[in-house]
Design an enzyme around this catalytic site. Structure first.
Site, PDB file in Angstrom:
ATOM      1  CG  HIS A  77     -19.751  22.865 -13.362  1.00 56.37           C
ATOM      2  ND1 HIS A  77     -20.161  21.386 -12.876  1.00 56.37           N
ATOM      3  CD2 HIS A  77     -18.651  22.491 -13.824  1.00 56.37           C
ATOM      4  CE1 HIS A  77     -19.486  20.486 -12.977  1.00 56.37           C
ATOM      5  NE2 HIS A  77     -18.398  21.101 -13.681  1.00 56.37           N
ATOM      6  CD1 TRP A 148     -12.895  27.500 -11.849  1.00 55.96           C
ATOM      7  CD2 TRP A 148     -12.401  27.585  -9.724  1.00 55.96           C
ATOM      8  NE1 TRP A 148     -11.720  26.779 -11.737  1.00 55.96           N
ATOM      9  CE2 TRP A 148     -11.183  26.809 -10.449  1.00 55.96           C
ATOM     10  CE3 TRP A 148     -12.327  27.525  -8.529  1.00 55.96           C
ATOM     11  CZ2 TRP A 148     -10.028  26.302  -9.873  1.00 55.96           C
ATOM     12  CZ3 TRP A 148     -11.080  27.462  -7.516  1.00 55.96           C
ATOM     13  CH2 TRP A 148     -10.017  27.068  -8.212  1.00 55.96           C
ATOM     14  CB  SER A 176     -16.550  26.173   6.548  1.00 54.07           C
ATOM     15  OG  SER A 176     -16.529  24.782   6.279  1.00 54.07           O
ATOM     16  CB  SER A 177     -11.984  25.091   4.387  1.00 55.38           C
ATOM     17  OG  SER A 177     -12.778  24.960   3.480  1.00 55.38           O
ATOM     18  CG  HIS A 260      -0.604  24.710  -8.219  1.00 53.87           C
ATOM     19  ND1 HIS A 260      -1.235  24.417  -9.560  1.00 53.87           N
ATOM     20  CD2 HIS A 260       0.040  23.433  -7.868  1.00 53.87           C
ATOM     21  CE1 HIS A 260      -0.791  23.057  -9.694  1.00 53.87           C
ATOM     22  NE2 HIS A 260       0.154  22.585  -8.926  1.00 53.87           N
ATOM     23  CB  SER A 275      -2.074   5.142   0.511  1.00 58.03           C
ATOM     24  OG  SER A 275      -1.605   5.734  -0.534  1.00 58.03           O
ATOM     25  CG  HIS A 309       2.217  25.750 -13.365  1.00 59.38           C
ATOM     26  ND1 HIS A 309       2.277  24.540 -12.642  1.00 59.38           N
ATOM     27  CD2 HIS A 309       0.677  25.886 -13.107  1.00 59.38           C
ATOM     28  CE1 HIS A 309       1.629  23.940 -11.946  1.00 59.38           C
ATOM     29  NE2 HIS A 309       0.511  24.883 -12.241  1.00 59.38           N
ATOM     30  CG  HIS A 310      -2.446  27.816 -12.725  1.00 62.67           C
ATOM     31  ND1 HIS A 310      -3.106  26.757 -13.061  1.00 62.67           N
ATOM     32  CD2 HIS A 310      -1.630  27.334 -11.786  1.00 62.67           C
ATOM     33  CE1 HIS A 310      -3.453  25.726 -11.972  1.00 62.67           C
ATOM     34  NE2 HIS A 310      -2.301  26.246 -11.142  1.00 62.67           N
ATOM     35  CB  THR A 335       3.170  12.872  -8.913  1.00 59.34           C
ATOM     36  OG1 THR A 335       3.223  14.047  -8.256  1.00 59.34           O
ATOM     37  CG2 THR A 335       1.469  12.233  -8.973  1.00 59.34           C
ATOM     38  NE  ARG A 457     -11.473  26.644 -18.867  1.00 57.27           N
ATOM     39  CZ  ARG A 457     -10.771  26.660 -17.674  1.00 57.27           C
ATOM     40  NH1 ARG A 457      -9.385  26.954 -17.350  1.00 57.27           N
ATOM     41  NH2 ARG A 457     -11.436  26.397 -16.552  1.00 57.27           N
TER      42      ARG A 457
END
Lengths: 533, 194
Positions: A77, A148, A176-177, A260, A275, A309-310, A335, A457
């Site tokens: 998923h 993932w 591809s990306s 990140h 925007s 921070h992960h 942000t 989780r």
């Protein structure tokens, strides 16, 4: 390598039809359409997997699937949504809109554009086929089951045989990306219409340009991580194996150094879309254009120095913890500038609430919710409490579903008239919006509560006290999933050209070169570049 | 103008970006030694030195006592015993101490093991010096063998004042297959060399 001009000569005289048109297409509009349909199909596939997860979690105890299969569902998923739905979706918008927005005839490297799309279906065919491997006697578990984030040693030493399929497909997605990103940068640098200076570019082009740089910087690092996994699994290296002198924690550093910036890859184009839409329906110039550009660039730069921070709970020296905590909190400043600018754009505007605007406003509010829970997670001692709970799941689904995915719905309703020549069906669109808005909050908001109460989780079962919340979360999940059928209907109607005919400028406040061409946009546009004043 | 055509410019930009992508792929691998250096400086992963300390302690700090705890864990595939003779010792920094570890192999074939140390808190790792350790080399355990494995260490007198307890953890791994694979490679290489 053929360039835009050369490819166009080929195309003028024979336009292939049927399957060949799509297989061999070098036209940015056709490739954009392919990307968008692919993304939508992967969104539905990924959603189907999420439905399996929510069905199992409808009640406590083991009901429908065994935990081993459940873990495969959470893993696939996540991969399908991140690499299959969100990223290709934004590449689709980029393909369609960037040439139209900067007055270019096509993407700069059309042949490569074709290639970067057609790799994707095969990459996902490989990944998704792994779910069915054990039916053909490939052993258990069938598909990757390590989440993932594929942490070592779970993925290297304990991973199923199909981990190698996963590695191959991640390599393909990465190639591809990277090719898609290179195409965007070359197009923006070399194909802008005369007079289209960098600081006149629509914000969607700006955010995509910065995203493309992020992609080129970090997708190769992901490729490096999976390559190390591959050699650890089969060629006797010990990058992540403690027994051979490596370190599993190294994996997390390499992964999150990619991971990140990846988060911002999935949200910066959304900022650009919103925007574009908010000024149209507020009938005002975007407030603080230059600050938006600088804020986007700041977010992108900061994204390289926050990865740990992960991993607060993995352990690191105090100085490191403080550094990553403060850097993470610092991201809320640019942000915040963006959210302020969107609100200031709407302030005293002549606002109307057509479908794209509804989605865009929902984006601003709900994405900000996701940002706030992110700020909570940035606080190290708090993170120790929340790490790997449903609070984290709630956080990243608010920024990815009500953030990235909502912005894509906004963009689809906004530009569908330009793509198809017909207005999206209003009734179905309203149903889609309201039904999704209510269900998505029923789906994700209670996850904050069960997370704070300690529900972890990635488990197929939970303690009894979480039963009521999970029941409603699952109901929200099924409802949100079914709501997307309205959108499928909207898209199919537009594809079949059924609906009110769209004007070249269907939204009266809309500005930008894309509205100068007729609706639907002809196969070739801006062959003579427009002059931008 | 014709020399600097659009096609040329596109190719030039493409080339630069491709080089950048390749460089970032290399960067992923450069992170490996870089991570080791950071770990040496900060003790991030708590690894102690993998070679024997050749110098003895400069002095012994008699008026300071530090508790050193020992934890043993078995990695994947190891099903014998692995334990230390004592759970904890109280030592003065600079005092040389011997602790015995035991490992057994209940299998009917010989196994090769490698033990990996880790110290918590990580910043203490570089203040723990070992003059002898079973973790410096691979240990071979014969079928059914039980082996005593000594470890001699001392704490650096410069150990930061706020550290009063440190935990030394060992995980033992069965590396028999890995060693066999490496030997094969070496033999193949030798054959090629001949």
């Amino acid at each position: 390598m053929s360039t835009a001009a050369a490819a166009h000569d080929d195309h003028h005289h024979h336009a292939p039809t049927g399957l060949k048109r799509w297989l061999f297409s070098t036209n940015h509009k056709d490739i954009g359409t392919l990307y968008l349909w692919f993304s939508f199909i992967m969104f539905l596939v990924g959603g189907l997997l999420a439905m399996v997860i929510r069905t199992e979690l409808l009640e406590p105890g083991m009901q429908f699937v065994d935990p081993e299969f459940f873990n495969q569902m959470t893993t696939v998923h996540g991969l399908a949504m991140v690499f299959g739905a969100v990223m290709p979706g934004f590449v689709g918008f980029a393909n369609w809109m960037i040439p139209l927005m900067i007055g270019a005839p096509d993407m700069a490297l059309p042949r490569m554009n074709n290639w970067s799309f057609w790799i994707l279906p095969f990459a996902f065919l490989i990944l998704l086929s792994s779910v069915f491997m054990s039916a053909f006697g490939a052993g258990h578990p069938s598909a990757p089951n390590f989440g993932w984030t594929f942490y070592a040693p779970l993925s290297t030493e304990y991973g199923p045989a199909s981990t190698d399929l996963f590695i191959l497909s991640v390599h393909m997605m990465g190639i591809s990306s990277i090719m898609g990103a290179i195409n965007v940068i070359v197009t923006v640098f070399n194909l802008r219409a005369p007079g289209m200076t960098l600081m006149k570019m629509p914000l969607f082009v700006w955010t995509w340009l910065i995203t493309a740089f992020l992609l080129i910087a970090v997708m190769p690092v992901l490729a490096g991580a999976v390559t190390m996994m591959l050699t650890d699994r089969h060629f006797g290296t010990s990058f992540f194996s403690a027994a051979g002198g490596g370190d599993p924690v190294l994996f997390q550093h390499v992964f999150w150094f990619f991971g990140h910036p990846e988060v911002y890859i999935m949200i910066l184009p959304a900022f650009g879309i919103v925007s574009s839409i908010i000024p149209t329906f507020a009938r005002k110039q975007l407030f603080g254009y230059a600050s938006m550009v600088y804020a986007t660039a700041s977010i992108a730069l900061l994204s390289f120095v926050v990865w740990a921070h992960h991993m607060f709970t993995v352990g690191m020296p105090l100085a490191g913890t403080l550094f990553f905590m403060y850097m993470t909190m610092l991201i809320s400043v640019p942000t915040g500038v963006k959210v302020f600018n969107w609100v200031a754009t709407m302030w005293r505007g002549s606002m109307t609430f057509e479908l794209p605007m509804k989605w865009a406003i929902a984006f601003v509010i709900l994405f900000t919710c996701g940002g706030l829970s992110g700020l909570m997670l940035a606080i190290t001692p708090v993170d120790f409490q929340y790490h790997d709970t449903y609070f984290v799941v709630a956080h990243f689904h608010y920024v990815l579903v009500t953030g990235a995915v909502f912005s894509m719905f906004a963009a689809a309703y906004y530009w569908l008239p330009k793509w198809s020549g017909v207005m999206p069906n209003k009734l179905l669109g309203e149903l889609h919006f309201w039904s999704s808005l209510l269900s998505v909050n029923l789906l994700f908001f209670p996850m904050h509560f069960v997370g704070l109460a300690g529900m972890p989780r990635r488990y197929a079962d939970y303690a009894l006290q979480f039963a009521d919340y999970n029941f409603w979360i699952s109901i929200g999940g099924f409802w949100f999933g079914l709501s997307q059928l309205f959108f499928l209907a909207v898209c199919l109607l537009c594809a079949m050209k059924k609906g009110e005919k769209a004007a070249a400028r269907p939204w009266d406040g809309a500005e930008g070169l894309e509205w100068e061409v007729p609706s639907p946009a002809p196969f070739h546009t801006f062959e003579t570049p427009p002059v931008v004043k | 103008m014709s020399h600097d055509s659009l096609e040329h410019r596109n190719k030039r930009t493409l080339r630069k970006l491709l080089i950048w992508a390749l460089a970032m792929f290399g960067f992923a691998f450069a992170m490996v030694p870089f991570y080791d250096v950071i770990c040496d400086i900060t003790g991030l992963n708590g690894k102690t030195s993998s070679t024997a300390s050749t110098e003895g302690p400069a002095r012994t700090v008699e008026d300071r006592t530090v508790t050193v705890e020992f934890i043993t864990q078995r990695g994947q595939g190891v099903n014998g015993d692995f334990m230390s003779a004592t759970r904890r010792v109280k030592v003065h920094p600079g005092e040389i101490t011997l602790v015995n570890f035991y490992a057994s192999n209940p299998k009917t074939s010989e196994i090769v093991t490698q033990s990996i140390p880790s110290v918590t808190p990580g910043e203490a790792a570089r203040y723990l010096h070992k003059t002898q350790c079973f973790c410096f080399d691979q240990q071979t355990l014969g079928a059914g063998e039980r082996k005593e494995m000594p470890m001699i260490f001392y704490l650096d007198p410069e150990l930061p004042e706020h550290i009063t307890t440190l935990t030394l953890s060992y995980t033992i791994f069965d590396v028999t297959d890995r060693v066999a694979a490496n030997n094969d490679t070496v033999m193949n290489n030798n054959t090629v060399a001949k």
